[in-house]
Design a protein around this motif. Structure first.
Motif, PDB file in Angstrom:
ATOM      1  N   LYS A 290       0.836  -1.209   0.000  1.00 25.43           N
ATOM      2  CA  LYS A 290       0.000   0.000   0.000  1.00 25.43           C
ATOM      3  C   LYS A 290       0.876   1.267   0.000  1.00 25.43           C
ATOM      4  CE  LYS A 290      -3.401  -1.758   2.840  1.00 25.43           C
ATOM      5  NZ  LYS A 290      -4.270  -1.632   3.981  1.00 25.43           N
ATOM      6  N   CYS A 291       1.951   1.196   0.781  1.00 21.83           N
ATOM      7  CA  CYS A 291       2.867   2.353   0.813  1.00 21.83           C
ATOM      8  C   CYS A 291       3.411   2.634  -0.573  1.00 21.83           C
ATOM      9  CB  CYS A 291       4.040   2.090   1.758  1.00 21.83           C
ATOM     10  SG  CYS A 291       3.593   2.234   3.471  1.00 21.83           S
ATOM     11  N   HIS A 292       3.881   1.586  -1.228  1.00 18.75           N
ATOM     12  CA  HIS A 292       4.434   1.768  -2.586  1.00 18.75           C
ATOM     13  C   HIS A 292       3.363   2.263  -3.545  1.00 18.75           C
ATOM     14  CE1 HIS A 292       8.508   0.500  -1.978  1.00 18.75           C
ATOM     15  NE2 HIS A 292       8.115  -0.609  -1.346  1.00 18.75           N
ATOM     16  N   LYS A 293       2.159   1.760  -3.328  1.00 16.40           N
ATOM     17  CA  LYS A 293       1.061   2.172  -4.209  1.00 16.40           C
ATOM     18  C   LYS A 293       0.824   3.675  -4.056  1.00 16.40           C
ATOM     19  CE  LYS A 293      -3.317   1.602  -3.193  1.00 16.40           C
ATOM     20  NZ  LYS A 293      -4.461   0.885  -2.682  1.00 16.40           N
ATOM     21  N   GLU A 294       0.852   4.140  -2.809  1.00 14.58           N
ATOM     22  CA  GLU A 294       0.616   5.568  -2.589  1.00 14.58           C
ATOM     23  C   GLU A 294       1.746   6.425  -3.121  1.00 14.58           C
ATOM     24  OE1 GLU A 294      -0.582   6.281   1.432  1.00 14.58           O
ATOM     25  OE2 GLU A 294      -2.366   5.052   1.124  1.00 14.58           O
ATOM     26  N   LYS A 295       2.920   5.831  -3.189  1.00 18.61           N
ATOM     27  CA  LYS A 295       4.041   6.577  -3.770  1.00 18.61           C
ATOM     28  C   LYS A 295       4.081   6.407  -5.292  1.00 18.61           C
ATOM     29  CE  LYS A 295       8.035   6.912  -1.664  1.00 18.61           C
ATOM     30  NZ  LYS A 295       9.329   6.425  -1.146  1.00 18.61           N
ATOM     31  N   ALA A 296       3.033   5.787  -5.801  1.00 28.50           N
ATOM     32  CA  ALA A 296       2.890   5.553  -7.245  1.00 28.50           C
ATOM     33  C   ALA A 296       3.992   4.655  -7.783  1.00 28.50           C
ATOM     34  CB  ALA A 296       2.854   6.881  -8.015  1.00 28.50           C
ATOM     35  N   ASP A 297       4.643   3.904  -6.844  1.00 28.06           N
ATOM     36  CA  ASP A 297       5.649   2.931  -7.295  1.00 28.06           C
ATOM     37  C   ASP A 297       4.922   1.588  -7.433  1.00 28.06           C
ATOM     38  OD1 ASP A 297       7.791   1.333  -7.762  1.00 28.06           O
ATOM     39  OD2 ASP A 297       8.862   1.757  -5.885  1.00 28.06           O
ATOM     40  N   TYR A 298       4.188   1.467  -8.528  1.00 26.97           N
ATOM     41  CA  TYR A 298       3.285   0.303  -8.673  1.00 26.97           C
ATOM     42  C   TYR A 298       4.044  -0.996  -8.873  1.00 26.97           C
ATOM     43  CZ  TYR A 298       0.040   4.174  -9.210  1.00 26.97           C
ATOM     44  OH  TYR A 298      -0.657   5.308  -9.000  1.00 26.97           O
ATOM     45  N   ASP A 299       5.226  -0.915  -9.455  1.00 29.15           N
ATOM     46  CA  ASP A 299       6.011  -2.154  -9.665  1.00 29.15           C
ATOM     47  C   ASP A 299       6.389  -2.768  -8.320  1.00 29.15           C
ATOM     48  OD1 ASP A 299       5.796  -1.790 -12.335  1.00 29.15           O
ATOM     49  OD2 ASP A 299       7.789  -0.866 -12.585  1.00 29.15           O
ATOM     50  N   SER A 300       6.916  -1.892  -7.404  1.00 34.33           N
ATOM     51  CA  SER A 300       7.280  -2.392  -6.071  1.00 34.33           C
ATOM     52  C   SER A 300       6.032  -2.874  -5.347  1.00 34.33           C
ATOM     53  CB  SER A 300       7.943  -1.299  -5.247  1.00 34.33           C
ATOM     54  OG  SER A 300       9.093  -0.856  -5.904  1.00 34.33           O
ATOM     55  N   ALA A 301       4.937  -2.117  -5.498  1.00 34.49           N
ATOM     56  CA  ALA A 301       3.676  -2.508  -4.859  1.00 34.49           C
ATOM     57  C   ALA A 301       3.275  -3.903  -5.329  1.00 34.49           C
ATOM     58  CB  ALA A 301       2.588  -1.491  -5.213  1.00 34.49           C
ATOM     59  N   GLN A 302       3.490  -4.158  -6.608  1.00 34.49           N
ATOM     60  CA  GLN A 302       3.134  -5.474  -7.173  1.00 34.49           C
ATOM     61  C   GLN A 302       3.982  -6.578  -6.523  1.00 34.49           C
ATOM     62  OE1 GLN A 302       0.704  -6.075  -9.800  1.00 34.49           O
ATOM     63  NE2 GLN A 302       0.989  -8.082  -8.858  1.00 34.49           N
ATOM     64  N   PHE A 333      -4.778  -2.967 -11.620  1.00 35.76           N
ATOM     65  CA  PHE A 333      -5.553  -1.959 -12.355  1.00 35.76           C
ATOM     66  C   PHE A 333      -4.710  -0.695 -12.569  1.00 35.76           C
ATOM     67  CE2 PHE A 333      -8.407   1.677 -12.575  1.00 35.76           C
ATOM     68  CZ  PHE A 333      -9.329   1.274 -13.540  1.00 35.76           C
ATOM     69  N   LEU A 334      -4.055  -0.285 -11.491  1.00 33.10           N
ATOM     70  CA  LEU A 334      -3.217   0.924 -11.584  1.00 33.10           C
ATOM     71  C   LEU A 334      -2.040   0.708 -12.527  1.00 33.10           C
ATOM     72  CD1 LEU A 334      -3.309   1.945  -7.816  1.00 33.10           C
ATOM     73  CD2 LEU A 334      -4.273   3.264  -9.726  1.00 33.10           C
ATOM     74  N   ARG A 335      -1.562  -0.528 -12.601  1.00 36.76           N
ATOM     75  CA  ARG A 335      -0.459  -0.828 -13.524  1.00 36.76           C
ATOM     76  C   ARG A 335      -0.965  -1.081 -14.936  1.00 36.76           C
ATOM     77  NH1 ARG A 335       2.910  -5.480 -12.105  1.00 36.76           N
ATOM     78  NH2 ARG A 335       4.606  -4.404 -13.182  1.00 36.76           N
ATOM     79  N   LYS A 336      -2.271  -0.902 -15.057  1.00 36.65           N
ATOM     80  CA  LYS A 336      -2.956  -1.083 -16.358  1.00 36.65           C
ATOM     81  C   LYS A 336      -2.888  -2.526 -16.860  1.00 36.65           C
ATOM     82  CE  LYS A 336      -2.505   3.701 -17.984  1.00 36.65           C
ATOM     83  NZ  LYS A 336      -2.401   4.318 -16.724  1.00 36.65           N
ATOM     84  N   ASN A 337      -2.656  -3.454 -15.942  1.00 33.75           N
ATOM     85  CA  ASN A 337      -2.760  -4.891 -16.278  1.00 33.75           C
ATOM     86  C   ASN A 337      -4.209  -5.316 -15.958  1.00 33.75           C
ATOM     87  OD1 ASN A 337      -0.083  -5.001 -16.953  1.00 33.75           O
ATOM     88  ND2 ASN A 337       0.591  -5.693 -14.925  1.00 33.75           N
ATOM     89  N   PHE A 338      -5.085  -4.946 -16.882  1.00 36.44           N
ATOM     90  CA  PHE A 338      -6.511  -5.112 -16.578  1.00 36.44           C
ATOM     91  C   PHE A 338      -6.927  -6.567 -16.479  1.00 36.44           C
ATOM     92  CE2 PHE A 338      -6.128  -0.947 -18.799  1.00 36.44           C
ATOM     93  CZ  PHE A 338      -6.294  -0.179 -17.651  1.00 36.44           C
ATOM     94  N   ASN A 339      -6.272  -7.415 -17.258  1.00 37.78           N
ATOM     95  CA  ASN A 339      -6.609  -8.847 -17.183  1.00 37.78           C
ATOM     96  C   ASN A 339      -6.276  -9.395 -15.809  1.00 37.78           C
ATOM     97  OD1 ASN A 339      -7.744  -9.280 -19.698  1.00 37.78           O
ATOM     98  ND2 ASN A 339      -5.707  -9.390 -20.666  1.00 37.78           N
ATOM     99  N   ASP A 340      -5.031  -9.025 -15.323  1.00 37.29           N
ATOM    100  CA  ASP A 340      -4.626  -9.469 -13.980  1.00 37.29           C
ATOM    101  C   ASP A 340      -5.596  -8.917 -12.942  1.00 37.29           C
ATOM    102  OD1 ASP A 340      -2.534 -10.748 -15.066  1.00 37.29           O
ATOM    103  OD2 ASP A 340      -0.967  -9.375 -14.323  1.00 37.29           O
ATOM    104  N   ALA A 341      -5.925  -7.635 -13.118  1.00 35.42           N
ATOM    105  CA  ALA A 341      -6.843  -6.985 -12.168  1.00 35.42           C
ATOM    106  C   ALA A 341      -8.149  -7.762 -12.111  1.00 35.42           C
ATOM    107  CB  ALA A 341      -7.075  -5.538 -12.598  1.00 35.42           C
ATOM    108  N   LEU A 342      -8.653  -8.087 -13.301  1.00 32.56           N
ATOM    109  CA  LEU A 342      -9.902  -8.836 -13.390  1.00 32.56           C
ATOM    110  C   LEU A 342      -9.791 -10.175 -12.673  1.00 32.56           C
ATOM    111  CD1 LEU A 342     -12.494  -7.994 -14.840  1.00 32.56           C
ATOM    112  CD2 LEU A 342     -11.818  -9.429 -16.761  1.00 32.56           C
ATOM    113  N   ASN A 343      -8.658 -10.823 -12.907  1.00 37.91           N
ATOM    114  CA  ASN A 343      -8.399 -12.131 -12.324  1.00 37.91           C
ATOM    115  C   ASN A 343      -8.420 -12.061 -10.797  1.00 37.91           C
ATOM    116  OD1 ASN A 343      -7.730 -14.804 -12.190  1.00 37.91           O
ATOM    117  ND2 ASN A 343      -5.522 -14.422 -12.372  1.00 37.91           N
ATOM    118  N   TYR A 344      -7.639 -11.082 -10.234  1.00 39.22           N
ATOM    119  CA  TYR A 344      -7.567 -10.949  -8.777  1.00 39.22           C
ATOM    120  C   TYR A 344      -8.932 -10.597  -8.187  1.00 39.22           C
ATOM    121  CZ  TYR A 344      -2.438 -11.058  -8.855  1.00 39.22           C
ATOM    122  OH  TYR A 344      -1.143 -11.440  -8.978  1.00 39.22           O
TER     123      TYR A 344
END
Ligand code: ADP
Length: 855
Positions: A290-302, A333-344
């Motif tokens: 969540k911290c990484h997500k808020e820092k917009a570091d979506y790769d680390s968040a992943q 979703f934020l990483r624009k991997n919509f298929n993965d987002a859908l899956n999760y």
């Protein structure tokens, strides 16, 4: 977060409640129960095992409880059945099989209600309240909660009451009634403190922390959470410590302090790792994601959410997995991997629904709708969004009475809040004004400080430059001082080593007032005066200067001072008052800006030089005189020689001519003889003086009586006087003193001396007498004299006539050698000669001849 928190707290308290049954050493007991008699014991042991394992392994706990129930049914023991059912209720609650939990709870409820063990009943109410809560059934949750509270209050079950206050607070928190929730949390906390139960107190602080965070009082939140953290740390409850740190991290995250949030999540992760808690670890990973997500570091968040999912699967927590999948979907979703987002999200949805997490379900549906929308699947998106909205509505549905009360309260609160907000607004304005003023002051101060620091820097740089100059100047000064000292030393040496002289500096205010500033040490030797006297006064030595020079010196000194000119003078000085010395002073006068006149110069002793000069002058004069005399001598000689020679030649020519009468022959021959005698005499004199000057004149001394000598002189002169000097008488004192006096001397030279002196006397005495004799007025010599009554000699010639070729009258006859020969012979004989004379009266020539010594 809120569901995690609730679960953990409820579980911990359940665990605490169950431990009240006092079941111990369950495994050991089961191991011993080998026969039917012991079945009851086995049930007890299984129940204890359930209690021990329901937190760490809920599925296992369920198995133990089912076994216990089975045995209990076989035993047909109502109490054991009810307790086993309650154990199943608790275990299923922990395993998040909420429906089962409620089912078993309801089954044992009637038995517990009839039972006298009210504490057990209270715990059942508590468990059922928790179960209903977990499926989002607010009504039933509150119903059982109320029952539990009433029972606990009635029977004074402090601990149960404590637990229930807490749970009530937690329930209200989930309903969003934070202020009421905070009231219950306070109540629970007070009870925990009263009962000295730090574990409950810590749970209360945790709840209060989360409530504060929700009420956007993050600093308070951190304060409460820190309190609970200290309790967990003291208790070494690393699991709770891990969750607590996660909560603190979350508070920092909402404060926007990402670095602190990261640190606390990592710390939390460490604790969870140390106790190998998969659920805790996944919770911490989730926080980090969540911290990484808020820092917009979506790769680390992943990366972290992946780790979280992996650990979440290990923890077997369906409930948490619903949340984790939801968060994973959000990140994809934020990483624009919509298929993965859908899956999760599609994985999360059934889990949330199955566990009754209606709020999570609504959130998942909302995100699913958004994802479908982005993917262009508008039908699906629409369906999901509608369902999400419906769920949200149902969650917010509150019965009308409560709604009204709530609205009224809300209205009142709003008014209150508005009033407070107005006051707050005014305060804010005031604070803003103060803040503005403060900022202005700070700004002015900072400008002032900057200006000052600018100036300070400038001053510092100027100082540094000045320091550099100072150091350069000091070095130059040192060099110059060294040169000066050297130069002074040289001057000092030079001035003090000046031979027979001294240098000086005298400062004059005017011609009469002077002060000696410096005089070199040679002064003492020069003047015979101590150095201090020179410093005392410049005029101190005036009375020592020769009177003939003093005036000239003072005159030149005054002129030099007046005209700033030079001074150059030789003067005589009486050294030690007696010794006369010749000093040569040379100086020059200069003036300074103040009108002081400095006389700088030197003075040397030139006495020796002066004497030398005088001697030189005398020698020069003597040489000139001698030269002049020689010229005169030569002139005389030619005259003296020519005169007799002319006579000889003339008379001899007359005689040889034969015409001269015979009576004249004798007279002419006599004249020729006379002139020959004269020539001979002249030649003898020249020979004598040459011998004397060549120191070749020899003396032949012999004993002779003075009387005999005198008689011989008389005999020699008598005929001459008769012929040549008839007007003069010659008196010779033959025996005037001592007739037998004998002296040891050269008789021939002595007679020659008498001859010269008497001849002169006769020559320069036109009339009168000539007298000679001797006296014995001294014991060591005989005193002879030749006295005449002739023309006499002027005093200034008394000495000169004894020099060669000197005559009073240069035109008078004679060689001018006679007296010179006499004096030189007498000096060689050890005697002396002098004259006493008065012009026109006569002269007396005295001479002494030493007597032979008695021995
Ligand atoms: P000279 O051959 O010229 O006499 P002397 O040396 O004997 O040389 O004398 C030097 C001079 O001294 C004389 O020329 C004379 O002027 C002076 N003189 C010597 N004796 C007498 C004297 N008795 N009375 C006066 N003058 C004298």
């Amino acid at each position: 977060m809120r569901i995690n928190l609730f679960r953990i707290i409820v579980l911990s308290q359940l665990s605490a409640c169950l431990s009240l049954y006092g079941q111990r050493s369950a495994v050991a007991v089961i191991g011993q129960s080998t026969d039917a008699k012991n079945d009851k014991t086995n049930v007890e042991a299984l129940l204890e095992l359930t209690d021990k394992t329901h937190r760490s392994a809920p599925a296992q706990a369920v198995e133990y409880a089912e076994q216990a129930l089975e045995i209990s049914r076989k035993l047909d023991n109502a109490e054991l059945i009810a307790r086993s059912q309650f154990a199943l209720c608790s275990a299923h609650l922990d395993a998040l099989n909420i429906q089962k939990s409620i089912e078993y709870g309801n089954l044992c409820e009637p038995f517990f209600e009839k039972s006298d063990n009210k504490e057990r009943l209270a715990n059942l109410y508590n468990a059922l309240s928790a179960s209903y809560f977990n499926i989002g059934d607010t009504k039933m949750t509150e119903l059982y909660s109320d029952k539990c509270i009433r029972l606990a209050e009635e029977y004074g079950m402090q601990e149960v009451l404590n637990k229930q206050y807490y749970n009530r607070g937690a329930i209200l928190y989930y309903r969003g009634d934070y202020s009421q929730s905070m009231d219950y949390a306070f109540k629970a906390l007070n009870l925990a403190k009263k009962n000295d139960n730090p574990v409950y107190a810590a749970a209360c602080y945790d709840l209060m922390g989360i409530l504060s965070q929700r009420m956007q009082e993050d600093r308070n939140a951190i304060d409460y959470l820190e309190r609970s953290r200290r309790i967990y740390a003291a208790d070494k409850n690393y699991e709770m410590l891990g969750y607590n740190l996660s909560n603190i991290a979350d508070a920092y995250r909402s404060l926007g302090l990402a670095d602190s949030a990261f640190w606390y999540f990592r710390k939390s992760l460490d604790y969870f790792k140390s106790i190998e808690s998969p659920h805790g670890i996944s919770t911490a990973y989730s926080g980090l994601a969540k911290c990484h997500k808020e820092k917009a570091d979506y790769d680390s968040a992943q990366i972290y959410i992946d780790k979280c999912l992996k650990m979440g699967l290990l923890s077997e927590s369906q409930k948490d997995m619903a949340l984790f999948y939801f968060e994973a979907g959000e990140i994809s979703f934020l990483r624009k991997n919509f298929n993965d987002a859908l899956n999760y999200l599609q994985k999360s949805l059934p889990m949330a629904r199955q566990n009754g997490f209606k709020e999570t379900e609504a959130d998942v549906l909302l995100h699913l709708g958004q994802t479908y929308g982005v993917m262009g699947k508008s039908d699906s998106a629409y369906r999901c969004l509608i369902r999400s909205a419906a769920l949200k509505d149902s969650l917010n549905k509150i019965d009308n009475v409560r709604q009204r009360a709530y609205l009224l309260a809300e209205h009142n609160v709003k008014e209150q809040v508005n009033r407070e907000m107005e006051t707050e607004q005014q305060k804010k304005v005031l604070w803003l004004v103060i803040l503005g003023l403060c900022l202005a002051v700070i700004l002015i101060m900072s400008i002032f400080i900057r200006t000052l620091s600018g100036r300070k820097n400038k001053i510092q740089s100027i100082n540094a430059e000045l320091e550099r100059y100072k150091s350069d100047l000091e070095n130059i000064l040192k060099d110059k001082t060294r040169e000066l000292v050297l130069s002074e030393q040289q001057i000092y040496n030079l001035s003090n080593n000046l031979p027979h002289g001294a240098i000086f500096r005298i400062a004059f205010k005017n011609e009469r007032e002077g002060e000696t500033l410096f005089v070199s040490s040679g002064w003492e030797e020069l003047t015979g005066q101590p150095l201090e006297t020179a410093a005392d006064s410049v005029f101190f030595f005036q009375n020592k200067i020769h009177p003939d020079d003093s005036r000239e010196l003072l005159h030149q000194l005054a002129s030099s001072i007046r005209n700033r000119s030079g001074l150059d003078l030789v003067y005589r000085f009486y050294k030690n008052n007696t010794e006369m010395r010749w000093f040569h002073v040379r100086a020059v006068a200069t003036a300074d800006d103040n009108g002081l006149i400095y006389l700088d110069g030197y003075q040397v002793d030139e006495t020796d030089q002066k004497y030398f000069e005088q001697e030189l002058m005398a020698a020069k004069e003597k040489a000139e005189e001698s030269d002049r005399l020689k010229s005169a001598f030569l002139a005389n000689m030619s005259h003296e020689i020519r005169t007799p020679m002319n006579a000889i030649i003339g008379f001899s020519s007359l005689l040889s001519g034969g015409q001269l009468p015979a009576h004249r022959h004798a007279a002419y021959l006599e004249l020729i003889q006379e002139n020959c005698q004269y020539l001979l005499r002249l030649i003898d004199d020249i020979v004598d003086i040459s011998k004397i000057e060549a120191e070749q004149l020899t003396f032949r001394s012999e004993d002779c009586r003075v009387a005999d000598i005198m008689r011989g002189v008389k005999e020699y002169f008598d005929p001459i006087i008769q012929n040549k000097y008839p007007h003069v008488e010659l008196w010779v004192d033959e025996s005037s003193e001592n007739t037998s006096l004998t002296i040891y001397t050269d008789v021939f030279r002595l007679k020659q001396i008498f001859l010269n002196l008497i001849e002169n006397a006769l020559k320069f005495t036109p009339k009168g007498f000539v007298r000679c004799g001797h006296t014995l007025d001294r014991a060591d010599s005989v005193h002879f004299f030749v006295m005449d009554t002739g023309i006499g000699i002027a005093q200034e010639y008394a000495e000169a006539i004894f020099q060669s070729f000197r005559k009073v009258d240069q035109h008078s006859g004679g060689t001018g050698l006679g007296l010179s020969i006499v004096k030189k012979m007498l000096l060689q004989m050890g005697g002396a000669i002098w004259v006493e004379s008065e012009p026109g009266v006569g002269s007396t020539f005295h001479f002494t001849v030493p007597l032979p010594s008695r021995n």
